[in-house]
Design an enzyme around this catalytic site. Structure first.
Site, short mmCIF file in Angstrom:
data_model
loop_
_atom_site.label_atom_id
_atom_site.label_comp_id
_atom_site.label_asym_id
_atom_site.label_seq_id
_atom_site.Cartn_x
_atom_site.Cartn_y
_atom_site.Cartn_z
N CYS A 2 2.58 -15.53 -1.10
CA CYS A 2 1.03 -16.56 -1.12
C CYS A 2 0.25 -17.10 -0.06
CB CYS A 2 1.72 -18.22 -2.12
SG CYS A 2 2.81 -18.24 -3.12
N ARG A 28 -5.03 -13.66 -1.00
CA ARG A 28 -3.27 -14.19 -0.84
C ARG A 28 -3.01 -14.21 -2.45
NH1 ARG A 28 -1.17 -13.70 3.93
NH2 ARG A 28 0.89 -13.77 3.27
N TRP A 75 0.36 -16.75 -5.69
CA TRP A 75 0.56 -15.42 -6.39
C TRP A 75 2.12 -15.67 -6.88
CZ3 TRP A 75 2.84 -10.90 -5.95
CH2 TRP A 75 3.14 -10.44 -6.87
N ASN A 99 6.23 -19.38 1.05
CA ASN A 99 5.19 -18.25 0.58
C ASN A 99 6.31 -17.84 1.01
OD1 ASN A 99 4.33 -15.87 0.36
ND2 ASN A 99 3.44 -15.95 1.93
N GLY A 100 7.25 -16.01 -0.19
CA GLY A 100 8.14 -15.89 0.00
C GLY A 100 9.08 -15.95 -1.37
N GLU A 481 -8.20 7.73 -3.99
CA GLU A 481 -8.70 6.60 -3.97
C GLU A 481 -10.00 5.57 -4.90
OE1 GLU A 481 -8.08 3.98 -2.17
OE2 GLU A 481 -9.03 3.38 -2.21
N LYS A 485 -9.94 1.95 -7.02
CA LYS A 485 -11.33 1.12 -6.71
C LYS A 485 -11.60 0.98 -8.24
CE LYS A 485 -11.35 0.07 -3.46
NZ LYS A 485 -10.08 0.64 -2.57
N GLU A 488 -8.97 -1.11 -9.73
CA GLU A 488 -8.83 -2.90 -9.64
C GLU A 488 -10.06 -3.61 -10.06
OE1 GLU A 488 -6.72 -2.49 -5.24
OE2 GLU A 488 -8.57 -1.15 -5.63
N HIS A 504 -2.65 21.68 -16.46
CA HIS A 504 -1.84 21.99 -16.83
C HIS A 504 -1.37 21.02 -18.07
CE1 HIS A 504 -0.77 25.61 -14.10
NE2 HIS A 504 -1.95 24.61 -12.59
N LYS A 603 -4.39 -9.49 -1.70
CA LYS A 603 -4.36 -8.45 -1.08
C LYS A 603 -3.23 -8.12 -0.12
CE LYS A 603 -7.81 -7.00 2.51
NZ LYS A 603 -8.01 -5.86 1.90
C1 G6P Z 1 -1.88 -4.58 -1.98
C2 G6P Z 1 -3.93 -4.44 -2.18
C3 G6P Z 1 -4.27 -3.46 -1.85
C4 G6P Z 1 -3.59 -2.96 -0.46
C5 G6P Z 1 -2.54 -2.48 -0.91
C6 G6P Z 1 -1.57 -2.30 0.52
O1 G6P Z 1 -1.68 -4.30 -3.88
O2 G6P Z 1 -4.06 -4.41 -3.27
O3 G6P Z 1 -5.83 -3.62 -2.10
O4 G6P Z 1 -4.01 -1.40 -0.62
O5 G6P Z 1 -1.60 -4.03 -0.89
O6 G6P Z 1 -1.63 -2.77 1.49
P1 G6P Z 1 -1.61 -3.28 3.07
O7 G6P Z 1 -2.28 -4.42 3.09
O8 G6P Z 1 0.16 -2.60 3.21
O9 G6P Z 1 -2.23 -1.96 3.85
#
Ligand code: G6P
Length: 608
Positions: A2, A28, A75, A99-100, A481, A485, A488, A504, A603
């Site tokens: 959070c 967050r 969150w 937060n935690g 990747e 994207k 997400e 396969h 994030k």
């Molecule tokens: C979350 C984010 C991703 C990110 C991942 C790792 O899942 O939504 O976009 O790649 O965390 O985050 P970091 O800050 O460790 O790169």
């Protein structure tokens, strides 16, 4: 995970600072938001479900005159995202944001319930409020907090206030981030500096097991037993402007466009092209130990994991060091074999991802040399690793990572040259890689200039429910990747696959409704990737090809073609990923989604 903010000052600015701080921390989490304004005679709490804007509407102007307050954007971990679970949580005159995760909350809850405390939420956080209130029946506010903390286990950043002491605020950190900002006339506490930078650039990064008592005039930092500690102040390098959208519709859009600069900043001052050497100041202290390393393990999550996979290919091919990449969340629990000849590298944008942090701690316990490739300066991973390299990409706000990714790749390329030259890499090879790396920002700029084309393609394919992203060798991780994207941001089911592996099994899915993005630059595996394109087309699948100019065969057969500039093979990922970021972005925009805050995501994931 959070976002939390606390404000205490000489002027009645609490409301503005807290709401503004929450907005900057929304990345967050944004399941609910809340604020508690502490006045001399009256304390008011407001909470609402959803984003901070909803909370703001609810409060209105009339309550905007407190000199202290705490705020939270959530969150959800324990308890659904709903009103009763929104922070701040209270018990009598105690109010707090957390937060935690409190691991022993159930046991404490049972105990407090028996003593007559009534719980109004399903959260673990409320337990802490009641526990402090209980301690406060026999001890003063400060003492009560210390006593309560001695009983809780888990991860927490807490900001706590007491109605009878509106001129005091207590904050504490254990495994969840917390920064203290020191302004002229106030103190601001926040989960990260983006909520502080517009008020002051003077900060203190609290470490685990540290508590701070703040009044409008002064602060005191102690350990969890009350022993005073001296802490160094830091000057923030990020400016307020960097945390704004600067005319772009979304942060993600802005951050994609910032990539030429982000890569430039990542390599600035670190390339000695004539000598074919990389200079990484953050590794100086462990230079000799690195020379002796026999193996590398990269731990990371999400987009940073995909960067790690590219790093594996680079480090094995050019530095000649056996390298493995692991999801940080798996590493910790499967008894990995680490010794003092293993370097464990954490790649993390935020430097706060709980899984990655836990993996690094595990590696340290086992005697490995720990390194960080981290963007957020002063973050926990940056501080806990033995040495490391900062990305210098600036704050990344969009939940989907873009500029941090390309800067991670640039640093992995530098690291490959650095470690390679310690071993058998020739000066000529070092020079060649660095010369090409220097040209990358300009090439990314060319790609960004073609944005309209990617937009048209994204609009065309946004209606599909499923897609493949295929690539081979250096571009296999980029296929992963690219798929991540579009998942997400546009909520399209996408599978990132090694193009050679497709036959396969996954090929069974291909038909006219299942298009494939295939990354096929003119590299050492071009012919093989071409076969994959043919196989897809033979089964009526549509193909969007990412290729280099002059690949006539691809042009002839693919439905849509995107060109990337030429470079050395190991650096193609820095280019091929850019159109894929745009595809994800514009598919999300086309479908009307909030691309900066995709559903269910956050994030920085500071819970395991
Ligand atoms: C979350 C984010 C991703 C990110 C991942 C790792 O899942 O939504 O976009 O790649 O965390 O985050 P970091 O800050 O460790 O790169």
């Amino acid at each position: 995970m959070c976002g939390i903010v606390g404000y205490i000052g000489k002027n009645a600015r609490a409301y503005d600072v807290l709401i503004d701080g929450l907005k900057r921390l929304e990345y967050r989490g944004y399941d609910s938001a809340g604020v508690c304004l502490v006045g001399e005679h009256v304390t008011k709490t407001f909470r609402s479900v959803g984003k901070v804007a909803a909370l703001e509407e609810k409060i209105g102007e009339s309550d905007a005159c407190a000199k202290a307050g705490i705020a939270h954007t959530r969150w959800a971990t324990h308890g659904k995202p709903c009103m009763k679970n929104a922070h701040p949580h209270s018990s009598g005159k105690i109010h707090l944001v957390h937060n935690g995760i409190i691991e022993n909350y159930q046991q404490l809850k049972d105990e407090l319930t028996q003593k007559g405390y009534r719980f109004t939420s399903d959260t673990d956080s409320e337990v802490v409020a009641h526990l402090i209130a209980e301690e406060n029946t026999t001890a003063d506010f400060e003492e009560a907090v210390y006593n309560a903390l001695s009983r809780i286990r888990g991860a927490y950043a807490l900001v706590i206030c007491h109605e009878d002491e509106p001129e005091k605020m207590i904050a504490v950190r254990n495994s969840s981030p917390l920064v203290l900002g020191i302004a002229e006339d106030a103190y601001i506490l926040a989960s990260d500096a983006s909520a502080i930078v517009q008020h002051t650039n003077r900060v203190i990064y609290l470490d685990d097991g540290e508590l701070v008592i703040v009044t409008p005039e002064k602060h005191k930092i102690t350990n969890l037993r009350g022993k005073t500690k001296r802490k160094k102040e830091h000057a923030l390098e990020w400016t307020e402007d960097e945390a704004q959208k600067e005319g772009h519709e979304h942060f993600m859009h802005k951050e994609i466009h910032e990539q030429p600069r982000a890569v430039e900043d990542a390599v600035r001052g670190r390339m000695m092209i004539d000598e074919g050497l990389a200079r990484l100041g953050g590794l100086r202290e462990v230079e000799d130990r690195l020379r002796a390393m026999k193996r590398i393990v990269i731990v990371s999550c999400g987009t940073s994991y995909c960067a790690g996979l590219v790093g594996e290919y680079m480090l094995e091919e050019y530095a000649g060091i056996p390298t493995e990449v692991e999801y940080a969340s798996e590493f910790r629990y499967r008894k990995p074999l680490i010794d003092d000849c293993t370097a464990v590298i954490a790649i993390s944008q935020s430097g706060e991802t709980a899984d990655t942090l836990a993996a690094i701690r595990e590696a340290k316990n086992k005697g490995g040399l720990t390194l960080g490739i981290v963007n957020a300066v002063g973050s926990t991973i940056a501080r806990e690793t033995d040495a490391g390299v900062y990305n210098h990409a600036g704050p990344e706000i969009g939940v989907a990572s873009t500029k941090a990714f390309t800067s991670q790749l640039a640093i992995l390329a530098l690291l490959t040259v650095y470690l390679g030259r310690q071993r058998n890499m020739s000066m000529t090879m070092g020079r060649r890689i660095l010369t090409e790396l220097k040209r990358i920002p300009q090439k990314i700029q060319h790609l960004c200039d073609d944005e309209k084309k990617y937009q048209r393609i994204a609009q065309k394919y946004a209606k599909y429910n499923s897609m493949f992203y295929l690539g081979r060798k250096y571009n296999f991780p980029i296929a992963m990747e690219g798929a991540l994207k579009i998942k997400e941001i546009a909520y399209i089911h996408a599978e990132g696959y090694a193009s050679g592996e497709m036959k396969h099994g996954p090929i069974a899915l291909i038909d006219k409704n299942f298009p494939s993005v295939i990354i096929a630059p003119k590299d050492s595996v071009y012919d093989k990737t071409l076969s994959a394109i043919e196989e897809v087309i033979a089964r009526s699948g549509r193909v969007i090809a990412i290729t280099t100019k002059g690949t006539k065969e691809v042009e002839r057969i693919a439905d849509d073609v995107i060109y990337i500039p030429k470079t050395v093979e190991m650096l193609t990922p820095l280019l091929s990923v850019v159109p894929l970021q745009f595809l994800g972005y514009y598919a999300g925009v086309e479908k009307g989604y909030d691309v900066d805050k995709p559903r269910n995501l956050a994030k920085s994931v500071t819970v395991e």
